[in-house]
Scaffold this motif. Structure first.
Motif, PDB file in Angstrom:
ATOM      1  N   THR A  34       0.855  -1.170   0.000  1.00 18.86           N
ATOM      2  CA  THR A  34       0.000   0.000   0.000  1.00 18.86           C
ATOM      3  C   THR A  34       0.899   1.230   0.000  1.00 18.86           C
ATOM      4  O   THR A  34       1.666   1.444   0.927  1.00 18.86           O
ATOM      5  N   THR A  35       0.853   1.992  -1.069  1.00 19.43           N
ATOM      6  CA  THR A  35       1.778   3.101  -1.235  1.00 19.43           C
ATOM      7  C   THR A  35       1.459   4.223  -0.250  1.00 19.43           C
ATOM      8  O   THR A  35       0.326   4.426   0.143  1.00 19.43           O
ATOM      9  N   GLY A  36       2.512   4.939   0.144  1.00 18.94           N
ATOM     10  CA  GLY A  36       2.339   6.104   0.987  1.00 18.94           C
ATOM     11  C   GLY A  36       2.427   5.836   2.468  1.00 18.94           C
ATOM     12  O   GLY A  36       2.379   6.775   3.266  1.00 18.94           O
ATOM     13  N   TRP A  37       2.566   4.586   2.885  1.00 25.96           N
ATOM     14  CA  TRP A  37       2.625   4.261   4.304  1.00 25.96           C
ATOM     15  C   TRP A  37       3.880   3.457   4.600  1.00 25.96           C
ATOM     16  O   TRP A  37       4.387   2.738   3.742  1.00 25.96           O
ATOM     17  N   SER A  38       4.362   3.574   5.832  1.00 20.54           N
ATOM     18  CA  SER A  38       5.510   2.793   6.283  1.00 20.54           C
ATOM     19  C   SER A  38       5.127   2.046   7.548  1.00 20.54           C
ATOM     20  O   SER A  38       4.217   2.454   8.275  1.00 20.54           O
ATOM     21  N   ASN A  39       5.821   0.957   7.819  1.00 14.83           N
ATOM     22  CA  ASN A  39       5.502   0.114   8.971  1.00 14.83           C
ATOM     23  C   ASN A  39       5.524   0.908  10.277  1.00 14.83           C
ATOM     24  O   ASN A  39       6.471   1.640  10.561  1.00 14.83           O
ATOM     25  N   GLY A  40       4.461   0.734  11.067  1.00  7.56           N
ATOM     26  CA  GLY A  40       4.359   1.403  12.355  1.00  7.56           C
ATOM     27  C   GLY A  40       3.674   2.749  12.305  1.00  7.56           C
ATOM     28  O   GLY A  40       3.449   3.364  13.351  1.00  7.56           O
ATOM     29  N   GLN A  41       3.334   3.215  11.104  1.00  5.58           N
ATOM     30  CA  GLN A  41       2.695   4.524  10.971  1.00  5.58           C
ATOM     31  C   GLN A  41       1.205   4.402  11.284  1.00  5.58           C
ATOM     32  O   GLN A  41       0.512   3.527  10.771  1.00  5.58           O
ATOM     33  N   CYS A  42       0.704   5.282  12.162  1.00  8.47           N
ATOM     34  CA  CYS A  42      -0.702   5.251  12.561  1.00  8.47           C
ATOM     35  C   CYS A  42      -1.576   5.763  11.416  1.00  8.47           C
ATOM     36  O   CYS A  42      -1.409   6.895  10.958  1.00  8.47           O
ATOM     37  N   VAL A  43      -2.476   4.935  10.959  1.00  4.78           N
ATOM     38  CA  VAL A  43      -3.367   5.287   9.860  1.00  4.78           C
ATOM     39  C   VAL A  43      -4.620   5.980  10.373  1.00  4.78           C
ATOM     40  O   VAL A  43      -5.080   6.971   9.802  1.00  4.78           O
ATOM     41  N   LEU A  44      -5.164   5.482  11.481  1.00  3.95           N
ATOM     42  CA  LEU A  44      -6.428   6.008  11.997  1.00  3.95           C
ATOM     43  C   LEU A  44      -6.514   5.736  13.486  1.00  3.95           C
ATOM     44  O   LEU A  44      -6.110   4.672  13.967  1.00  3.95           O
ATOM     45  N   ALA A  45      -7.025   6.715  14.235  1.00  2.09           N
ATOM     46  CA  ALA A  45      -7.275   6.567  15.673  1.00  2.09           C
ATOM     47  C   ALA A  45      -8.687   7.077  15.949  1.00  2.09           C
ATOM     48  O   ALA A  45      -8.994   8.247  15.706  1.00  2.09           O
ATOM     49  N   VAL A  46      -9.537   6.204  16.448  1.00 10.27           N
ATOM     50  CA  VAL A  46     -10.939   6.533  16.705  1.00 10.27           C
ATOM     51  C   VAL A  46     -11.167   6.583  18.207  1.00 10.27           C
ATOM     52  O   VAL A  46     -10.960   5.583  18.911  1.00 10.27           O
ATOM     53  N   GLN A  47     -11.596   7.735  18.707  1.00  7.69           N
ATOM     54  CA  GLN A  47     -11.831   7.929  20.138  1.00  7.69           C
ATOM     55  C   GLN A  47     -13.080   7.176  20.573  1.00  7.69           C
ATOM     56  O   GLN A  47     -14.062   7.072  19.835  1.00  7.69           O
ATOM     57  N   SER A  48     -13.031   6.653  21.797  1.00 14.26           N
ATOM     58  CA  SER A  48     -14.204   6.002  22.357  1.00 14.26           C
ATOM     59  C   SER A  48     -15.320   7.025  22.575  1.00 14.26           C
ATOM     60  O   SER A  48     -15.068   8.158  22.974  1.00 14.26           O
ATOM     61  N   CYS A  49     -16.555   6.602  22.303  1.00  7.25           N
ATOM     62  CA  CYS A  49     -17.689   7.523  22.426  1.00  7.25           C
ATOM     63  C   CYS A  49     -17.959   7.911  23.867  1.00  7.25           C
ATOM     64  O   CYS A  49     -18.453   9.011  24.135  1.00  7.25           O
ATOM     65  N   SER A  50     -17.645   7.029  24.821  1.00  3.87           N
ATOM     66  CA  SER A  50     -17.940   7.290  26.225  1.00  3.87           C
ATOM     67  C   SER A  50     -16.954   6.538  27.099  1.00  3.87           C
ATOM     68  O   SER A  50     -16.524   5.428  26.755  1.00  3.87           O
ATOM     69  N   LEU A  51     -16.605   7.138  28.237  1.00  6.14           N
ATOM     70  CA  LEU A  51     -15.709   6.469  29.173  1.00  6.14           C
ATOM     71  C   LEU A  51     -16.428   5.378  29.956  1.00  6.14           C
ATOM     72  O   LEU A  51     -15.832   4.369  30.317  1.00  6.14           O
ATOM     73  N   LEU A  52     -17.708   5.587  30.240  1.00  6.29           N
ATOM     74  CA  LEU A  52     -18.473   4.625  31.022  1.00  6.29           C
ATOM     75  C   LEU A  52     -19.086   3.524  30.167  1.00  6.29           C
ATOM     76  O   LEU A  52     -19.480   2.480  30.692  1.00  6.29           O
ATOM     77  N   ASN A  53     -19.187   3.750  28.867  1.00  5.50           N
ATOM     78  CA  ASN A  53     -19.722   2.749  27.948  1.00  5.50           C
ATOM     79  C   ASN A  53     -18.911   2.796  26.654  1.00  5.50           C
ATOM     80  O   ASN A  53     -19.366   3.324  25.642  1.00  5.50           O
ATOM     81  N   PRO A  54     -17.685   2.245  26.688  1.00 10.12           N
ATOM     82  CA  PRO A  54     -16.778   2.388  25.531  1.00 10.12           C
ATOM     83  C   PRO A  54     -17.334   1.754  24.269  1.00 10.12           C
ATOM     84  O   PRO A  54     -17.664   0.573  24.236  1.00 10.12           O
ATOM     85  N   LYS A  55     -17.449   2.579  23.230  1.00 13.02           N
ATOM     86  CA  LYS A  55     -17.879   2.119  21.917  1.00 13.02           C
ATOM     87  C   LYS A  55     -17.113   2.894  20.856  1.00 13.02           C
ATOM     88  O   LYS A  55     -16.691   4.021  21.086  1.00 13.02           O
ATOM     89  N   PHE A  56     -16.960   2.269  19.689  1.00 16.74           N
ATOM     90  CA  PHE A  56     -16.262   2.907  18.581  1.00 16.74           C
ATOM     91  C   PHE A  56     -17.150   2.883  17.352  1.00 16.74           C
ATOM     92  O   PHE A  56     -17.821   1.889  17.075  1.00 16.74           O
ATOM     93  N   ASP A  57     -17.168   4.011  16.634  1.00 18.09           N
ATOM     94  CA  ASP A  57     -17.977   4.132  15.427  1.00 18.09           C
ATOM     95  C   ASP A  57     -17.274   3.396  14.291  1.00 18.09           C
ATOM     96  O   ASP A  57     -16.374   3.931  13.640  1.00 18.09           O
ATOM     97  N   LEU A  58     -17.671   2.139  14.051  1.00 17.72           N
ATOM     98  CA  LEU A  58     -16.979   1.303  13.082  1.00 17.72           C
ATOM     99  C   LEU A  58     -17.256   1.721  11.647  1.00 17.72           C
ATOM    100  O   LEU A  58     -16.415   1.521  10.771  1.00 17.72           O
TER     101      LEU A  58
END
Length: 348
Positions: A34-58
């Protein structure tokens, strides 16, 4: 020994066979970069919607990954991630194992210890209250620090409730070269729980780790080392009686059809054979089978430890006194890569 529902080699009660893993390895070796990326590079980080009910918008995850050039089918991303993380028991574990909860736990634990020790000593020791308070304060702080240190250290190890659940997702994403992990740490006194997608092409690590296993096998019994470090990693899963019997038939078959996960003793409530279709609790070891070739063992180790490595990578907790030489390091953002991480923890 903890109960988990999904694993890289166990999917809906079915045990993957060696031939299926060989196909995955060959696809990994021939997959395009996959061009443009190198090993270990963060592609995406999605914050949890809530601390008391952790969910991620998939759905947002998949859309943003496609914008970054990663074409991941819905069946290989959203469905496995939802199965791995979107259950009540997993969300509870994320809450009680979060950095915010540990931050709250520290003063609560200190106060409980202080009150317990002070009330006990106050009855039996006849000294002034301020001296007793000082002694109790000093005594209570050390167990509190020790417990928090143990909790922090455990977060650096393979987590059977989160990291193992993500192995299946990382194996499915092997062709798209996007490794997944859930990381959580304190940042400016606030929680930072996120679902991370990191670019990782495992072909170089697979080749290096295979050569390492072959080299060590010629000198020492590498299986004994793996057993010493991984024998406690037991996966508990529920399968139907028919599937469980099928897995037993596979084990009795030829070596080519032997499952990668070593089946342990199944635990049943009665000695009688369960009815067909009934749920049976079965144990599987995460230890690679001794009959597997070095490349298959290396692939299973890479998949097993991919999530915990990414978790430590993005939280900047990968530390090594002597960094690997550049020619041996396949990661552009850390002092050592995934195969070196496995060599340090398991092989060496």
């Amino acid at each position: 020994m903890l109960d988990v529902d999904t694993y890289v080699m166990v999917e809906n009660g079915h045990v993957r066979e060696e031939g299926e893993v060989d196909v995955q390895i060959s696809q990994t070796q021939t997959q395009p970069q996959t061009t443009g990326w190198s090993n270990g590079q963060c592609v995406l980080a999605v914050q949890s919607c809530s601390l008391l009910n952790p969910k991620f918008d998939l759905s947002v995850c998949r859309a943003q990954l496609e914008n970054g050039g990663f074409q991941i089918p819905v069946g290989d991303l959203e469905a496995p991630l939802r199965m791995a993380l979107d259950t009540a028991s997993v969300r509870r574990f994320l809450v009680f194992n979060s950095a915010v909860f540990q931050l709250i736990l520290a003063p609560v634990l200190y106060v409980v210890l202080w009150c317990s020790v002070f009330s006990t000593l106050h009855v039996h020791v006849t000294i002034s209250d301020w001296v007793l308070s000082l002694v109790v304060s000093l005594f209570s702080i050390f167990p509190t620090i020790a417990i928090i240190f143990i909790l922090q250290h455990s977060n650096k190890e393979l987590n059977m409730n989160i990291d193992v659940r993500l192995i299946q997702v990382n194996e499915r994403n092997g062709e798209t070269q996007a490794a997944v992990a859930v990381a959580d740490w304190m940042q400016n006194c606030t929680g930072n729980m996120k679902l991370y997608f990191v670019y990782w092409d495992i072909s170089h690590c697979l080749r290096t780790l295979t050569e390492t296993l072959e080299k060590h096998s010629a000198v020492v019994n590498i299986q004994d080392k793996l057993k010493k470090k991984m024998s406690h990693l037991i996966l508990v899963t529920e399968v139907t009686a028919a599937d469980d019997g099928g897995a037993s038939d596979v084990e009795q078959g030829s070596a080519e059809q032997r499952p990668l996960l070593k089946k342990e003793e199944a635990s049943c409530s009665t000695a009688a054979r369960p009815k067909e279709g009934a749920q049976v609790t079965t144990n599987y070891s995460l230890l690679p089978d001794s009959s597997l070739p070095a490349q298959a063992k290396a692939y299973q180790l890479l998949m097993t430890y991919s999530a915990v490595y990414v978790k430590l990578l993005v939280s900047e907790r990968l530390k090594r006194r002597h960094p690997c030489p550049p020619q041996e390091n396949h990661c552009s953002t850390a002092h050592f890569c995934l195969c070196q991480f496995i060599k340090k923890k398991i092989v060496e």
